[in-house]
Design an enzyme around this catalytic site. Sequence first.
Site, PDB file in Angstrom:
ATOM      1  N   THR A   1      38.166  12.245 -42.250  1.00 37.96           N
ATOM      2  CA  THR A   1      37.796  10.843 -42.071  1.00 37.96           C
ATOM      3  C   THR A   1      36.457  10.512 -42.734  1.00 37.96           C
ATOM      4  O   THR A   1      36.358   9.572 -43.520  1.00 37.96           O
ATOM      5  CB  THR A   1      37.723  10.529 -40.556  1.00 37.96           C
ATOM      6  OG1 THR A   1      39.006  10.874 -40.005  1.00 37.96           O
ATOM      7  CG2 THR A   1      37.420   9.083 -40.298  1.00 37.96           C
TER       8      THR A   1
ATOM      9  N   GLY B   1      28.341  14.825 -35.151  1.00 34.74           N
ATOM     10  CA  GLY B   1      29.042  15.649 -34.176  1.00 34.74           C
ATOM     11  C   GLY B   1      28.303  16.932 -33.860  1.00 34.74           C
ATOM     12  O   GLY B   1      28.601  17.619 -32.880  1.00 34.74           O
TER      13      GLY B   1
ATOM     14  N   SER C   1      25.185  10.084 -35.502  1.00 34.33           N
ATOM     15  CA  SER C   1      26.566   9.621 -35.282  1.00 34.33           C
ATOM     16  C   SER C   1      26.722   8.130 -35.542  1.00 34.33           C
ATOM     17  O   SER C   1      25.736   7.395 -35.693  1.00 34.33           O
ATOM     18  CB  SER C   1      26.960   9.902 -33.838  1.00 34.33           C
ATOM     19  OG  SER C   1      26.329   8.952 -33.000  1.00 34.33           O
ATOM     20  N   CYS C   2      27.957   7.699 -35.551  1.00 37.34           N
ATOM     21  CA  CYS C   2      28.275   6.284 -35.770  1.00 37.34           C
ATOM     22  C   CYS C   2      27.579   5.397 -34.750  1.00 37.34           C
ATOM     23  O   CYS C   2      27.007   4.362 -35.104  1.00 37.34           O
ATOM     24  CB  CYS C   2      29.779   6.061 -35.718  1.00 37.34           C
ATOM     25  SG  CYS C   2      30.601   6.895 -34.351  1.00 37.34           S
ATOM     26  N   ASN C   3      27.616   5.794 -33.477  1.00 31.49           N
ATOM     27  CA  ASN C   3      26.990   4.970 -32.448  1.00 31.49           C
ATOM     28  C   ASN C   3      25.472   4.954 -32.597  1.00 31.49           C
ATOM     29  O   ASN C   3      24.841   3.902 -32.472  1.00 31.49           O
ATOM     30  CB  ASN C   3      27.368   5.484 -31.051  1.00 31.49           C
ATOM     31  CG  ASN C   3      28.757   5.040 -30.644  1.00 31.49           C
ATOM     32  OD1 ASN C   3      29.075   3.844 -30.709  1.00 31.49           O
ATOM     33  ND2 ASN C   3      29.608   5.976 -30.264  1.00 31.49           N
TER      34      ASN C   3
ATOM     35  N   HIS D   1      23.853   9.498 -25.468  1.00 32.67           N
ATOM     36  CA  HIS D   1      23.621   8.674 -26.660  1.00 32.67           C
ATOM     37  C   HIS D   1      22.170   8.224 -26.755  1.00 32.67           C
ATOM     38  O   HIS D   1      21.630   8.117 -27.854  1.00 32.67           O
ATOM     39  CB  HIS D   1      24.562   7.465 -26.649  1.00 32.67           C
ATOM     40  CG  HIS D   1      26.010   7.835 -26.591  1.00 32.67           C
ATOM     41  ND1 HIS D   1      26.693   7.918 -25.400  1.00 32.67           N
ATOM     42  CD2 HIS D   1      26.896   8.189 -27.555  1.00 32.67           C
ATOM     43  CE1 HIS D   1      27.956   8.277 -25.638  1.00 32.67           C
ATOM     44  NE2 HIS D   1      28.103   8.458 -26.932  1.00 32.67           N
ATOM     45  N   GLY D   2      21.572   7.928 -25.593  1.00 28.94           N
ATOM     46  CA  GLY D   2      20.168   7.522 -25.600  1.00 28.94           C
ATOM     47  C   GLY D   2      19.274   8.586 -26.213  1.00 28.94           C
ATOM     48  O   GLY D   2      18.544   8.311 -27.176  1.00 28.94           O
TER      49      GLY D   2
ATOM     50  N   HIS E   1      34.151   0.814 -32.236  1.00 27.82           N
ATOM     51  CA  HIS E   1      33.419   0.805 -30.976  1.00 27.82           C
ATOM     52  C   HIS E   1      32.858  -0.606 -30.759  1.00 27.82           C
ATOM     53  O   HIS E   1      32.595  -1.329 -31.724  1.00 27.82           O
ATOM     54  CB  HIS E   1      32.200   1.741 -31.040  1.00 27.82           C
ATOM     55  CG  HIS E   1      32.500   3.174 -31.324  1.00 27.82           C
ATOM     56  ND1 HIS E   1      33.342   3.939 -30.568  1.00 27.82           N
ATOM     57  CD2 HIS E   1      32.027   4.014 -32.287  1.00 27.82           C
ATOM     58  CE1 HIS E   1      33.374   5.182 -31.028  1.00 27.82           C
ATOM     59  NE2 HIS E   1      32.598   5.258 -32.087  1.00 27.82           N
TER      60      HIS E   1
ATOM     61  N   GLN F   1      33.459   3.073 -36.602  1.00 29.01           N
ATOM     62  CA  GLN F   1      33.096   4.476 -36.440  1.00 29.01           C
ATOM     63  C   GLN F   1      33.377   5.318 -37.684  1.00 29.01           C
ATOM     64  O   GLN F   1      32.673   6.275 -37.967  1.00 29.01           O
ATOM     65  CB  GLN F   1      33.826   5.075 -35.225  1.00 29.01           C
ATOM     66  CG  GLN F   1      35.301   5.415 -35.431  1.00 29.01           C
ATOM     67  CD  GLN F   1      36.235   4.232 -35.225  1.00 29.01           C
ATOM     68  OE1 GLN F   1      35.796   3.118 -34.984  1.00 29.01           O
ATOM     69  NE2 GLN F   1      37.524   4.474 -35.338  1.00 29.01           N
TER      70      GLN F   1
HETATM   71  N1  LIG Z   1      35.548   9.996 -37.079  1.00 24.50           N
HETATM   72  C1  LIG Z   1      34.485   9.409 -36.646  1.00 24.50           C
HETATM   73  O1  LIG Z   1      34.609   8.381 -36.019  1.00 24.50           O
HETATM   74  C2  LIG Z   1      33.121   9.955 -36.887  1.00 24.50           C
HETATM   75  C3  LIG Z   1      32.047   9.089 -36.957  1.00 24.50           C
HETATM   76  C4  LIG Z   1      30.773   9.580 -37.217  1.00 24.50           C
HETATM   77  C5  LIG Z   1      30.565  10.937 -37.326  1.00 24.50           C
HETATM   78  N2  LIG Z   1      31.632  11.760 -37.203  1.00 24.50           N
HETATM   79  C6  LIG Z   1      31.351  13.195 -37.330  1.00 24.50           C
HETATM   80  O2  LIG Z   1      31.735  13.597 -38.618  1.00 24.50           O
HETATM   81  C7  LIG Z   1      32.191  14.950 -38.566  1.00 24.50           C
HETATM   82  C8  LIG Z   1      33.580  15.014 -39.146  1.00 24.50           C
HETATM   83  O3  LIG Z   1      34.436  14.201 -38.366  1.00 24.50           O
HETATM   84  P1  LIG Z   1      35.758  13.596 -38.958  1.00 24.50           P
HETATM   85  O4  LIG Z   1      36.154  12.488 -38.028  1.00 24.50           O
HETATM   86  O5  LIG Z   1      35.612  13.277 -40.387  1.00 24.50           O
HETATM   87  O6  LIG Z   1      36.762  14.795 -38.736  1.00 24.50           O
HETATM   88  P2  LIG Z   1      38.197  15.016 -39.405  1.00 24.50           P
HETATM   89  O7  LIG Z   1      38.934  15.891 -38.484  1.00 24.50           O
HETATM   90  O8  LIG Z   1      38.801  13.697 -39.774  1.00 24.50           O
HETATM   91  O9  LIG Z   1      37.887  15.777 -40.747  1.00 24.50           O
HETATM   92  C9  LIG Z   1      37.410  17.075 -40.768  1.00 24.50           C
HETATM   93  C10 LIG Z   1      37.896  17.737 -42.027  1.00 24.50           C
HETATM   94  O10 LIG Z   1      37.334  19.024 -42.095  1.00 24.50           O
HETATM   95  C11 LIG Z   1      38.344  19.949 -42.442  1.00 24.50           C
HETATM   96  N3  LIG Z   1      37.970  21.232 -41.868  1.00 24.50           N
HETATM   97  C12 LIG Z   1      38.272  21.774 -40.673  1.00 24.50           C
HETATM   98  N4  LIG Z   1      37.705  22.979 -40.547  1.00 24.50           N
HETATM   99  C13 LIG Z   1      37.013  23.192 -41.681  1.00 24.50           C
HETATM  100  C14 LIG Z   1      36.230  24.257 -42.168  1.00 24.50           C
HETATM  101  N5  LIG Z   1      36.015  25.343 -41.427  1.00 24.50           N
HETATM  102  N6  LIG Z   1      35.678  24.135 -43.383  1.00 24.50           N
HETATM  103  C15 LIG Z   1      35.876  23.028 -44.120  1.00 24.50           C
HETATM  104  N7  LIG Z   1      36.638  21.994 -43.726  1.00 24.50           N
HETATM  105  C16 LIG Z   1      37.180  22.080 -42.524  1.00 24.50           C
HETATM  106  C17 LIG Z   1      39.619  19.381 -41.865  1.00 24.50           C
HETATM  107  O11 LIG Z   1      40.746  19.813 -42.609  1.00 24.50           O
HETATM  108  C18 LIG Z   1      39.389  17.907 -42.080  1.00 24.50           C
HETATM  109  O12 LIG Z   1      39.841  17.505 -43.342  1.00 24.50           O
HETATM  110  C19 LIG Z   1      32.089  15.368 -37.103  1.00 24.50           C
HETATM  111  O13 LIG Z   1      30.819  15.934 -36.897  1.00 24.50           O
HETATM  112  C20 LIG Z   1      32.146  14.061 -36.389  1.00 24.50           C
HETATM  113  O14 LIG Z   1      31.542  14.126 -35.120  1.00 24.50           O
HETATM  114  C21 LIG Z   1      32.903  11.303 -37.028  1.00 24.50           C
END
Ligand SMILES: NC(=O)c1ccc[n+]([C@@H]2O[C@H](COP(=O)([O-])OP(=O)(O)OC[C@H]3O[C@@H](n4cnc5c(N)ncnc54)[C@H](O)[C@@H]3O)[C@@H](O)[C@H]2O)c1
Lengths: 337, 337, 337, 337
Positions: free
Chosen positions: B11, B110, B139-141, B194-195, B220, B301
Amino acid sequence: MIQVAINGYGTIGKRVADAVRAQPDMEVVGVAKTRPNFEAETAVEKGYPLYAAIEDRIELFDDAGIELAGTVDELVAAADVVVDACPSGIGADNVEMYREHDTPALLQGGEDADAADVSFNARANFDETTGTDVARVVSCNTTGLSRLVAPLEEEYGIEKVRATLVRRGGDPAQTGRGPINDILPNPVSLPSHHGPDVNTIFPDLAIDTLGLKVPATLMHTHSINVELESTPDAAEVRDLLESQSRTFVIDEHMAIDGAGKLKEYAQDVGRPRADIWENCIWGESITMEGNDLYLFQAIHQESDVVPENVDAVRAILGESDAAESIETTNEALGMGI
Amino acid sequence: MIQVAINGYGTIGKRVADAVRAQPDMEVVGVAKTRPNFEAETAVEKGYPLYAAIEDRIELFDDAGIELAGTVDELVAAADVVVDACPSGIGADNVEMYREHDTPALLQGGEDADAADVSFNARANFDETTGTDVARVVSCNTTGLSRLVAPLEEEYGIEKVRATLVRRGGDPAQTGRGPINDILPNPVSLPSHHGPDVNTIFPDLAIDTLGLKVPATLMHTHSINVELESTPDAAEVRDLLESQSRTFVIDEHMAIDGAGKLKEYAQDVGRPRADIWENCIWGESITMEGNDLYLFQAIHQESDVVPENVDAVRAILGESDAAESIETTNEALGMGI
Amino acid sequence: MIQVAINGYGTIGKRVADAVRAQPDMEVVGVAKTRPNFEAETAVEKGYPLYAAIEDRIELFDDAGIELAGTVDELVAAADVVVDACPSGIGADNVEMYREHDTPALLQGGEDADAADVSFNARANFDETTGTDVARVVSCNTTGLSRLVAPLEEEYGIEKVRATLVRRGGDPAQTGRGPINDILPNPVSLPSHHGPDVNTIFPDLAIDTLGLKVPATLMHTHSINVELESTPDAAEVRDLLESQSRTFVIDEHMAIDGAGKLKEYAQDVGRPRADIWENCIWGESITMEGNDLYLFQAIHQESDVVPENVDAVRAILGESDAAESIETTNEALGMGI
Amino acid sequence: MIQVAINGYGTIGKRVADAVRAQPDMEVVGVAKTRPNFEAETAVEKGYPLYAAIEDRIELFDDAGIELAGTVDELVAAADVVVDACPSGIGADNVEMYREHDTPALLQGGEDADAADVSFNARANFDETTGTDVARVVSCNTTGLSRLVAPLEEEYGIEKVRATLVRRGGDPAQTGRGPINDILPNPVSLPSHHGPDVNTIFPDLAIDTLGLKVPATLMHTHSINVELESTPDAAEVRDLLESQSRTFVIDEHMAIDGAGKLKEYAQDVGRPRADIWENCIWGESITMEGNDLYLFQAIHQESDVVPENVDAVRAILGESDAAESIETTNEALGMGI
Ligand SMILES: NC(=O)c1ccc[n+]([C@@H]2O[C@H](COP(=O)([O-])OP(=O)(O)OC[C@H]3O[C@@H](n4cnc5c(N)ncnc54)[C@H](O)[C@@H]3O)[C@@H](O)[C@H]2O)c1
Ligand SMILES: NC(=O)c1ccc[n+]([C@@H]2O[C@H](COP(=O)([O-])OP(=O)(O)OC[C@H]3O[C@@H](n4cnc5c(N)ncnc54)[C@H](O)[C@@H]3O)[C@@H](O)[C@H]2O)c1
Ligand SMILES: NC(=O)c1ccc[n+]([C@@H]2O[C@H](COP(=O)([O-])OP(=O)(O)OC[C@H]3O[C@@H](n4cnc5c(N)ncnc54)[C@H](O)[C@@H]3O)[C@@H](O)[C@H]2O)c1
Ligand SMILES: NC(=O)c1ccc[n+]([C@@H]2O[C@H](COP(=O)([O-])OP(=O)(O)OC[C@H]3O[C@@H](n4cnc5c(N)ncnc54)[C@H](O)[C@@H]3O)[C@@H](O)[C@H]2O)c1
């Protein structure tokens, strides 16, 4: 260049406008709307001349600082053809205005079949629309069923179609629609009106449909049974469906489990509005049991009728034959995901 | 050209890749993934060299007919900076690998704050990241809160922030996540984490947050109270927020009532993936009661952290100052809806 | 009095306990649980002796101040029959323990058919269970289908059943389950495993099933097609279904459009837990087209198997014949809404 | 025995009828309804004399075979007091009829405060209602807030309340209501009307509220901040709230994470309709930061006003004082979960 007016610039209308603009042989002469919301604003930003659909509301556009090009009457007069994408029921009311201006018109699937001279699906009955005054592009569900029926009928013959349509409750921005947490038989009485609607395209087809409504917004999903007149194996049927230009057979390795991932995929490949014009058929689901074919397909309710509207413009004006129009439309849009 | 590697192409990762590619001073040297799904296929189609994140899985890519450029180790070695967008927790595990290669790295929100040398928000503390080895884009929030806090703090001073975060249950394609029909205090214990996360950006800010999770996937929504040190009127605050480059104040006439219409608007104006990088603040909601400011904001997000990652690349390499980077990023992406 | 133990006191187990207690010829000798949550507390309040299912967790019950009567082994030893209502897969693992104690056991539909000696539905094959050691009460969906198939097969003969099961994503309290906003073909490969499960009750029945999962928690809904061997009219079929003791034909004047109103009705008439043990068939939906019967039925996943478990207790112990058991169960529960 | 009429036998009305019947000093003289649906049928089965609320519709009841006892006018004439539980807005229209008959009347929270002489909450202002002609039992949200405010105000003094109300989109059986997948600021303008409604009970309280609507049906959830005038510790506040008769403080060991499990618990303990008349406050969430109290509470919109209506009957007739009435009501219903 064919001058196309769009009356009703909402979910369907705005997509048709963009698709028309993308064609080599068409131009958007203007779009008509009733309310000065974010869609009106975007129309102006995109350079579509904006017409007031209802005179009393002109003031509201002024208040919002949104410039109008005139009234819907002027728009219809200026057009070679009008695509009506007003809410269900209003399209039928508008027919009189279109006839007065002698402007050929396309209605959408929310209108009753008898509001138009003919019902239209590009793959199945393009030619029947040529020369009529008012044609109806059939609904998203009927379009999806027609695209499936046409090749199966041609290739194998069809004894009977039985389809359960698990329909989305509302489009993503329709916040007033439910249900929130229910599965509604809808309509409760069987078979549903969807079958007869398919018969406006395939008059002799034996088809029974059942409809439900669920708390999801992204796509409809069809659970399909087709009793064929012959017994191809599943791989053959899959090949046939893969060879169609407006179906997308989802390959197993893509790991797409539903509409969420389908739309995500459409976003990733850069589709405008993440639209999926094609029937999305799960390859793994295509199965033959005796002469019973089973499969699942997802239908993007907001966009599968869009290429059909484009083709219908050419069909009603007699500007092209089916094959040529479909190819032009597909190429201009980038069909084939 | 800055050579940027993206480890974890999901994502966040795929959005960062596209945003990096759009920059005048950056290039995507490659992306790493673990599974050959539709996202892997799209990466290849977009011309991003694809690296295997886990050696054991190379075969799976072969089976799916997806070509690999190498392993993640090679990718990190080749890069000037790596953006880690792996699932929560894995980023922290990867830090050792990045340090071994001496490649500066960005983690996502994350990860725990202490997995990185510093936490990053472009608007609030760009400079603190320069020269560190590992920075964490919050993070997004937290990003959404930081963008709101920064101008208010500068302009009026803040006594205390109290925010209720009504969070989406999962992203649109995360079909395994619930709840289906519930409102979950989450976490139940208060104030929520979050705070303190906002305090990684604003160490001295008094802030208490409360989190909930609901059955929605699009954005969100934050219900915000800020006790200010002074008492501007609401119009002034609105002007201030409208003047920020990464906030979008929703005008009343747009008739946008929630995330569905916001995303529809983003689709209509042609945003890639219908992303909304900006905080979306309802203009009508901005209210002062005494020195209490209230407002609602929606946070996409999946994308608000994307421009922040781009800026963090420049920050960690010391390639730019905050104002210049933000302007470059904004222009390249088309910030300002 | 038959001494009944219930191992696994969750959604199904707690309902079976109350239903057993309501019978004139049965007693709950005890219930076993793994965790001291609100359900454990309620078990104690209801006066069910509570046994620890896992020895290591005894301490947790102590901490929560919930008194235990012993361990599951002691419970099984003390019982004439044990109803296993543990999560899917665990029931099969428990069989060895039941066999060691020589205690006849009932498993639930989450277990594979071959974990038991026989599969059970009261209406269709009561007698086959008598004298076996381990019987499996088939799942909520298979129970619902079996109750429909049995009278139709007897009365009209069945050519083939085709059923689309639109399944709830999770039970109301299962907050971790999705999807939030999707319609998932599930399983994607066709026909689904539900048909073969019905064949454990009706070995010779021709049946193809298709399954989907949607964001709803209250009930499953089945879209049913039965090709009959004869051609009764719809009114006759309706009469037949109304005459069954575990089907409820919803009358048009009740204005019940889905599971929400069905559960509301069950609440209003004072059903325990608003349970609906009966298949709920929309009267208006019952339709014949040639020899094709169509109808919609809603199945309360949490409770339709409850009376079946009660009957299976008598069946496995050879304590009654089908008709007598069903009547006793129905009367004790207050079947017939 | 107080003769109580209920005009409007829907979600609220049918619950009030059953609660009234359960009281030692009251009788249901009849209930009035507009449509012969499943609720009408249940009213008759329960032995409530059923009156037609609208004369033109009498025929519809006849068609459905549901017997009527008369018209609403006759019902009002026969009653000592009428509880109006008609849809919002209709209650206010009915006031004239009640005044004509000189029958004291209770309206519900869907009516404007000025449709009644006084607004009512049993815990906070019982006495003010005695002797008036028309009282309004405040809405589910206002009732929930009032029960929380009353003890805190008495015990610690309140500087200011700030509450975010995360509201369910519709009741479980309201299939026409959305949103399906959105979080809606509602109303968008701040502070919301809920604060002033609380001021009809506590005129001098400083309170600002913010409302949202989400796709959930089971309960509202309140995210609460109360700035107190003193600084008790959290344990003290918890004790205070546990000592109230209409609050339920959820203990940690129960492992209740949201409304789904709360309702499941209510089902398990045998509550009629799984109703939860009490404010449900997560014990773990009760927190003091300085003089800021934070907590989460869930409010069962369909039933928290039911005991209040019962008390209001006694209050308006001057038949009891607050303490005595509350105790009678609580005991008759089985308050305290
Ligand atoms: N989705 C959200 O809303 C959002 C918002 C802000 C921050 N985040 C943070 O961003 C980070 C990623 O979240 P995301 O939502 O993109 O996750 P996701 O699951 O959509 O994507 C993660 C990707 O990493 C790959 N992956 C898994 N294990 C791996 C490894 N060992 N090495 C390399 N690639 C690997 C997966 O195949 C996947 O393509 C997290 O820390 C999350 O907390 C997510
Ligand atoms: N949304 C779908 O899923 C879908 C799919 C296929 C077909 N359709 C059909 O397409 C038609 C349009 O549906 P939609 O979903 O685009 O509706 P919509 O509500 O999104 O858009 C309708 C537009 O018409 C405008 N409008 C209203 N009254 C008007 C009038 N008198 N004159 C001109 N414009 C007016 C509205 O302002 C709005 O912009 C309907 O017949 C519908 O059944 C809809
Ligand atoms: N929930 C339904 O809709 C439904 C419908 C029909 C059949 N079933 C089947 O019934 C069975 C039980 O499902 P459920 O929904 O009641 O599950 P559940 O999770 O609600 O309850 C299972 C209970 O078993 C307990 N448990 C877990 N491990 C245990 C162990 N080792 N020993 C003893 N107890 C243990 C848990 O604490 C819990 O109380 C499954 O086979 C399921 O497939 C469920
Ligand atoms: N449902 C809730 O969550 C809730 C909570 C607290 C307060 N309230 C308030 O209680 C009132 C009733 O709401 P409800 O949810 O019970 O509504 P409802 O729609 O469930 O029930 C209303 C009933 O009134 C009947 N009715 C309609 N018009 C009538 C008329 N002219 N005369 C007599 N009866 C008529 C309807 O047939 C229906 O049975 C409203 O003021 C509402 O705001 C509702």
